[in-house]
Motif scaffolding. Structure first.
Motif, PDB file in Angstrom:
ATOM      1  N   ALA A 136       9.645 -11.080  11.222  1.00 11.28           N
ATOM      2  CA  ALA A 136       9.866 -11.637   9.884  1.00 11.28           C
ATOM      3  C   ALA A 136       8.850 -10.987   8.934  1.00 11.28           C
ATOM      4  O   ALA A 136       7.849 -10.449   9.386  1.00 11.28           O
ATOM      5  N   PRO A 137       9.100 -11.028   7.626  1.00 14.63           N
ATOM      6  CA  PRO A 137       8.168 -10.396   6.679  1.00 14.63           C
ATOM      7  C   PRO A 137       6.741 -10.908   6.866  1.00 14.63           C
ATOM      8  O   PRO A 137       6.534 -12.100   7.064  1.00 14.63           O
ATOM      9  N   GLY A 138       5.789  -9.980   6.826  1.00 14.42           N
ATOM     10  CA  GLY A 138       4.392 -10.360   6.986  1.00 14.42           C
ATOM     11  C   GLY A 138       3.948 -10.402   8.428  1.00 14.42           C
ATOM     12  O   GLY A 138       2.786 -10.626   8.704  1.00 14.42           O
ATOM     13  N   THR A 176     -15.159  -7.854  -4.323  1.00  9.68           N
ATOM     14  CA  THR A 176     -14.349  -7.812  -5.532  1.00  9.68           C
ATOM     15  C   THR A 176     -15.114  -8.379  -6.720  1.00  9.68           C
ATOM     16  O   THR A 176     -15.055  -7.834  -7.809  1.00  9.68           O
ATOM     17  N   VAL A 177     -15.825  -9.468  -6.487  1.00 15.69           N
ATOM     18  CA  VAL A 177     -16.552 -10.089  -7.587  1.00 15.69           C
ATOM     19  C   VAL A 177     -17.693  -9.191  -8.037  1.00 15.69           C
ATOM     20  O   VAL A 177     -17.941  -9.028  -9.234  1.00 15.69           O
ATOM     21  N   GLU A 223      -3.283  -8.239  -0.356  1.00 19.36           N
ATOM     22  CA  GLU A 223      -2.102  -7.796   0.400  1.00 19.36           C
ATOM     23  C   GLU A 223      -1.527  -8.943   1.229  1.00 19.36           C
ATOM     24  O   GLU A 223      -0.315  -9.130   1.312  1.00 19.36           O
ATOM     25  N   THR A 224      -2.445  -9.723   1.844  1.00 19.19           N
ATOM     26  CA  THR A 224      -1.997 -10.840   2.669  1.00 19.19           C
ATOM     27  C   THR A 224      -1.317 -11.894   1.803  1.00 19.19           C
ATOM     28  O   THR A 224      -0.266 -12.423   2.172  1.00 19.19           O
ATOM     29  N   HIS A 241      -3.446 -11.001   9.633  1.00 21.32           N
ATOM     30  CA  HIS A 241      -3.911 -10.524   8.329  1.00 21.32           C
ATOM     31  C   HIS A 241      -3.731  -9.026   8.318  1.00 21.32           C
ATOM     32  O   HIS A 241      -4.607  -8.272   8.678  1.00 21.32           O
ATOM     33  N   THR A 242      -2.567  -8.599   7.910  1.00 21.56           N
ATOM     34  CA  THR A 242      -2.124  -7.250   8.223  1.00 21.56           C
ATOM     35  C   THR A 242      -2.291  -6.261   7.096  1.00 21.56           C
ATOM     36  O   THR A 242      -1.625  -5.249   7.082  1.00 21.56           O
ATOM     37  N   SER A 243      -3.164  -6.557   6.136  1.00 19.21           N
ATOM     38  CA  SER A 243      -3.294  -5.617   5.035  1.00 19.21           C
ATOM     39  C   SER A 243      -3.651  -4.228   5.551  1.00 19.21           C
ATOM     40  O   SER A 243      -3.320  -3.234   4.927  1.00 19.21           O
ATOM     41  N   ALA A 257       7.064  -5.392   5.968  1.00 13.08           N
ATOM     42  CA  ALA A 257       6.757  -5.850   4.618  1.00 13.08           C
ATOM     43  C   ALA A 257       7.905  -6.666   4.047  1.00 13.08           C
ATOM     44  O   ALA A 257       7.698  -7.692   3.405  1.00 13.08           O
ATOM     45  N   GLU A 258       9.118  -6.223   4.249  1.00 11.85           N
ATOM     46  CA  GLU A 258      10.289  -6.904   3.688  1.00 11.85           C
ATOM     47  C   GLU A 258      11.437  -6.839   4.667  1.00 11.85           C
ATOM     48  O   GLU A 258      11.533  -5.899   5.440  1.00 11.85           O
ATOM     49  N   LEU A 303      -0.998  -1.485   5.825  1.00 11.59           N
ATOM     50  CA  LEU A 303      -0.511  -0.769   4.655  1.00 11.59           C
ATOM     51  C   LEU A 303      -1.641  -0.115   3.872  1.00 11.59           C
ATOM     52  O   LEU A 303      -1.408   0.483   2.834  1.00 11.59           O
ATOM     53  N   ILE A 343       6.012 -13.056  -0.295  1.00 12.57           N
ATOM     54  CA  ILE A 343       7.319 -12.559   0.137  1.00 12.57           C
ATOM     55  C   ILE A 343       7.918 -13.497   1.180  1.00 12.57           C
ATOM     56  O   ILE A 343       9.096 -13.849   1.127  1.00 12.57           O
ATOM     57  N   PHE A 395       4.496  -3.149  11.397  1.00 11.21           N
ATOM     58  CA  PHE A 395       4.235  -4.213  10.416  1.00 11.21           C
ATOM     59  C   PHE A 395       5.409  -4.262   9.451  1.00 11.21           C
ATOM     60  O   PHE A 395       5.804  -3.240   8.905  1.00 11.21           O
ATOM     61  N   SER A 408      -7.200 -10.774   1.922  1.00  8.68           N
ATOM     62  CA  SER A 408      -6.907  -9.723   0.950  1.00  8.68           C
ATOM     63  C   SER A 408      -5.696 -10.076   0.089  1.00  8.68           C
ATOM     64  O   SER A 408      -4.866 -10.915   0.445  1.00  8.68           O
ATOM     65  N   PRO A 464     -18.926 -11.416  -2.537  1.00  8.62           N
ATOM     66  CA  PRO A 464     -17.691 -10.717  -2.196  1.00  8.62           C
ATOM     67  C   PRO A 464     -17.598  -9.412  -2.983  1.00  8.62           C
ATOM     68  O   PRO A 464     -17.989  -9.360  -4.148  1.00  8.62           O
ATOM     69  N   THR A 498       2.126 -10.741   1.160  1.00 11.19           N
ATOM     70  CA  THR A 498       3.092 -10.937   2.253  1.00 11.19           C
ATOM     71  C   THR A 498       3.458 -12.420   2.367  1.00 11.19           C
ATOM     72  O   THR A 498       4.601 -12.754   2.672  1.00 11.19           O
ATOM     73  N   ARG A 531      -6.634   3.323   1.071  1.00  4.93           N
ATOM     74  CA  ARG A 531      -7.762   2.498   1.515  1.00  4.93           C
ATOM     75  C   ARG A 531      -7.930   2.600   3.024  1.00  4.93           C
ATOM     76  O   ARG A 531      -7.025   3.011   3.740  1.00  4.93           O
ATOM     77  N   MET A 567     -12.870 -12.436   3.694  1.00  3.68           N
ATOM     78  CA  MET A 567     -12.015 -12.851   2.581  1.00  3.68           C
ATOM     79  C   MET A 567     -10.594 -12.361   2.788  1.00  3.68           C
ATOM     80  O   MET A 567     -10.381 -11.249   3.228  1.00  3.68           O
ATOM     81  N   ASN A 586       9.589 -16.054  15.785  1.00  2.00           N
ATOM     82  CA  ASN A 586       8.482 -15.748  16.678  1.00  2.00           C
ATOM     83  C   ASN A 586       8.907 -15.630  18.138  1.00  2.00           C
ATOM     84  O   ASN A 586       8.205 -15.053  18.938  1.00  2.00           O
TER      85      ASN A 586
END
Lengths: 327, 187
Positions: free
Chosen positions: A223-225, A14-15, B5-6, A245-247, A207-208, A250, B12, A205, B3, A12, B9, A256, B1, A76
């Motif tokens: 709803a959030p997320g 990150t690792v 960010e997920t 998976h909505t990263s 967030a809050e 943002l 939250i 999307f 994230s 991965p 959320t 990014r 993987m 939903n």
């Protein structure tokens, strides 16, 4: 006996980055070798999916409340028609704006033109609105603020992409795009409305907080997320919200790129907008789909390098930009 | 993987009692946490119980979650605590991380043609097992669970700098032993 941890041969990102941080002087190849040779040694059993489902059933039965809280589950489903009416009835002006759209909403004797913020390619802008709300406007986007912003409704029009942090207030905050409207009271959300993207769609999307998204005659609550999409120009169609998976929604805020099974055509447009360059590629390549995550890239060439590395393509500089091609 | 960010959320969503976020989180983490718990208990039945307790507890404390702190690290930490509690109360077995790992040959080895891969794997297992306890745990959280420095720091309640030091020492040691093995083995 074979090692069951087959997934461990893929490092991965990150690792890998962490290992590099821990051992800066060691070359990547040596870390890769360590990675492969230190694959998990114990045979860790995989759980039985059936048993895991039983665990979840137990949690649902013993822990989760029997009655759904208002802000969960129900979100939903599209809001029924009756409540739509009540929801959207807020003042004649807004209703007129709704029916006629922005261009016609300005009366001839209206003294104030809309305030327009145009953000060029390779730029980002933070716009503070009179009520304290903030719009972070992405590259190659236009935000128009209605002259009577805050009178009955806080309305803005967006061409492109922006992230909104809306101050709580009595007056609804409305973002209008070419095919959709987003209505909120105080929340954080992202709107991407690129009519020229090949797929004419407005993506929202959240967030809050809570927002209502209107496309065509339909309205859904997010709803959030969750994210939802309004597709099409003439007869816009509203997608049922999903906890995607909505990263990626943002990612631009953090500098990014997060492409989730997107076409190369869309990717290169987004990269081009962010860096203010033209990136050409042939139509057959534009159709190819890839998933790609690129962190904090300052240079367009380093983005293109990674893109080409993971797709097996090459790039070269051409007049006014770059071209991606098959080697 | 998935994230960060997920996870954020989901955090939250959980604070707002969003059952869908909770279900998505469970589905994502159920297998990794089960396998992580197993490294301590080596008892599958216990691991199912730990998983259930961890998520029941998480739902209980959902309003106190902080979306700026890693939810993933919190779940690993809760799982670790539950597993260690189990070992304290019922365990006569060794902690998984303490035990001598069973040496195994796994995966394709690029260098298989050159060296005896099984012997190398044995050597690596020995090196990992010989690391000091904390260092080994840091290393395995990084290697097996794929956690970031910050997440490992949160799980073990130590500073990210300490994680970095442990990992640096572990990697240096493993690397030098590997190199020595290569040189010795191919000479």
């Amino acid at each position: 006996m074979k090692n069951p941890n087959q997934e461990s041969s893929v490092m991965p990102r990150t690792v890998l980055a962490d290992w590099q941080a821990a051992l800066p002087e060691v070359e990547a190849e040596s870390l890769e070798l360590l990675w492969q040779q230190t694959a998990p040694q114990q045979v860790r059993p995989r759980p039985d999916p059936q048993r895991l489902n039983e665990v979840w059933a137990n949690i649902e039965a013993n822990t989760l409340p029997k009655i759904l809280p208002l802000n969960a589950g129900a979100s939903n489903a599209p809001v029924p028609a009756q409540s739509n009416l009540r929801f959207w009835a807020y003042g004649v002006a807004a209703a007129v704006a709704l029916l006629l759209g922005w261009g016609l909403f300005l009366r001839p004797n209206d003294p104030l033109p809309p305030q327009e913020i145009v953000v060029q390619m390779a730029e980002e802008r933070e716009v503070r609105l009179t009520d304290g709300s903030i719009a972070y406007v992405n590259s190659a986007s236009k935000l128009s603020i209605e002259p009577n912003y805050g009178e009955k409704v806080r309305a803005v029009r967006l061409e492109g992409e922006a992230f909104f942090e809306v101050e709580k207030g009595e007056k609804p905050f409305v973002v209008k795009t070419f095919n959709a409207e987003v209505k909120v009271l105080g929340t954080k959300f992202n709107v991407r409305a690129r009519a020229d993207n090949g797929t004419a769609e407005t993506e929202v999307f959240l967030a809050e907080g809570k927002v209502a998204l209107k496309g065509g005659a339909e309205v859904v609550m997010l709803a959030p997320g969750q994210r939802s999409v309004v597709k099409g120009l003439e007869t816009p169609v509203l997608e049922v919200p999903s906890a995607h998976h909505t990263s990626d929604a943002l990612a631009w805020r953090a500098g990014r790129f997060d492409f989730n099974d997107e076409s190369l055509g869309e990717m290169t447009q987004e990269i081009g907008r962010r860096f203010g360059v033209v990136i050409k590629l042939s139509p057959d390549l534009a159709q190819r789909h890839h998933t790609l995550l690129l962190q904090n890239r300052k240079e367009v060439t380093s983005v293109l390098e990674d893109l080409c590395l993971s797709t097996g393509l090459r790039y070269r500089a051409i007049h006014g930009g770059y071209e991606i091609f098959k080697p | 993987m998935i994230s960060a960010e997920t996870f954020k959320t989901w955090s939250i969503g959980l604070q707002a009692s969003d059952r869908k976020a909770f279900a998505a989180l469970f589905n994502t983490m159920r297998t990794p946490l089960f396998r992580y718990a197993w490294t301590f208990t080596q008892d599958e039945e216990v691991c199912y119980d730990i998983l259930q307790e961890v998520f029941a507890k998480l739902w209980e404390v959902r309003h106190k979650l902080d979306e700026d702190r890693s939810l993933k690290a919190l779940l690993y930490q809760m799982t670790r605590n539950k597993a260690l509690n189990y070992l304290r109360d019922y365990g006569h077995r060794m902690v998984g991380l303490e035990g001598q790992p069973e040496p195994l040959y796994g995966g394709e080895q690029a260098v298989a043609a050159v060296i005896d891969a099984e012997r190398l794997q044995d050597e690596v297992s020995r090196c990992v097992a010989a690391l000091p306890e904390r260092r080994r745990e840091v290393f395995l959280l990084s290697r097996n669970e794929g956690l970031s420095h910050e997440e490992i720091a949160a799980v073990l309640d130590i500073s990210p700098r300490t994680v970095n030091n442990h990992l640096g020492f572990a990697l240096t040691e493993l690397r030098s032993k590997l190199i020595a093995f290569y040189e010795g083995g191919t000479a």
